[in-house]
Design an enzyme around this catalytic site. Sequence first.
Site: not given
Length: 335
Positions: A127, A152
């Site tokens: 990501s 995350y």
Amino acid sequence: MHILLTGAAGFIGSHVARILLDRGDTVVGLDNLNAYYDPQLKRDRLARLTDDAGFRFVQADVENRSAIPALFAAEKFDRVVHLAAQAGVRHSLVDPHAYIDSNIVGFMNILEGCRHHGVQHLVYASSSSVYGGNTAMPFSEHHGVDHPVSLYAASKKANELMAHTYSHLFNLPTTGLRFFTVYGPWGRPDMALFLFTRAILAGEPIQVFNHGKMVRDFTYIDDIAAGVVHTLDRPPQPDASYDKAAADTASSWAPYRVFNIGNHDPVPLMDFIAAIERHTGKTAQKVLMDIQPGDVPATYADVSALEAWTGFKPATSIDDGVGRFVAWYRDYFRV
């Protein structure tokens, strides 16, 4: 090829599956159909795949330490695309354990399956959030990513480290793709385009964080899915010429690579909202808010390395992409 695709009912996964099936690969699609957002949307994505004889769906959690090894042993996959994960920066403030279970334990199970069953190449989702507190633009794979600002992001950084370990120890070719704000038809309901379109069409206000002073490298789903497949087709090789003294984080002496996959065209959030307004024919009621914990004000991808490696080049403008999403949304929800 015979391919395992995790997260097959997800936004990116369902589009990747369609490309693989259309070119003649067989795909085992794995997903747990959890309730992070409406499972009916996930089932509807799957319905576009299940009529294809080359597709088989398996419902399971990637963190399941009996189901995942058994699946690898039974199927003898050639390659693996691992997109299953607990997504969402903001949700990681609410339910952090879900990110450890899915993104860390689950990834461990995938790595072990690949290791023990001769998988030729593992492509997995990282990501853009790994860039965290970095403010050097555009983000490059050569930049450090040691200051995540959400759990995350930390879990995705951990995936890259875990993948490198397996590439080094077991000669497993792995490629991580750092996705940059993917949008388009069949998208996730928790993401800005979906939330904004729903509210604007309903005549409800939208929350605009950081008072609108956000910039995102929005990347259209068709471009992303094509990039994933191009990457899958080119496994990295060991590089005997790698200079360990230089410590370049983008590559390795092992069969390991990590790439940005984005649009290389950052768009101010207010311009993005204006595109939604044009295609819905309605003006948004904007409620300006402070930036939320874990968010970053800007993302901007340098994608030159992926283009050189695979030929990937995004081709969809924001106006076209937003227009296609709004048309899909109106059709899907009959509004």
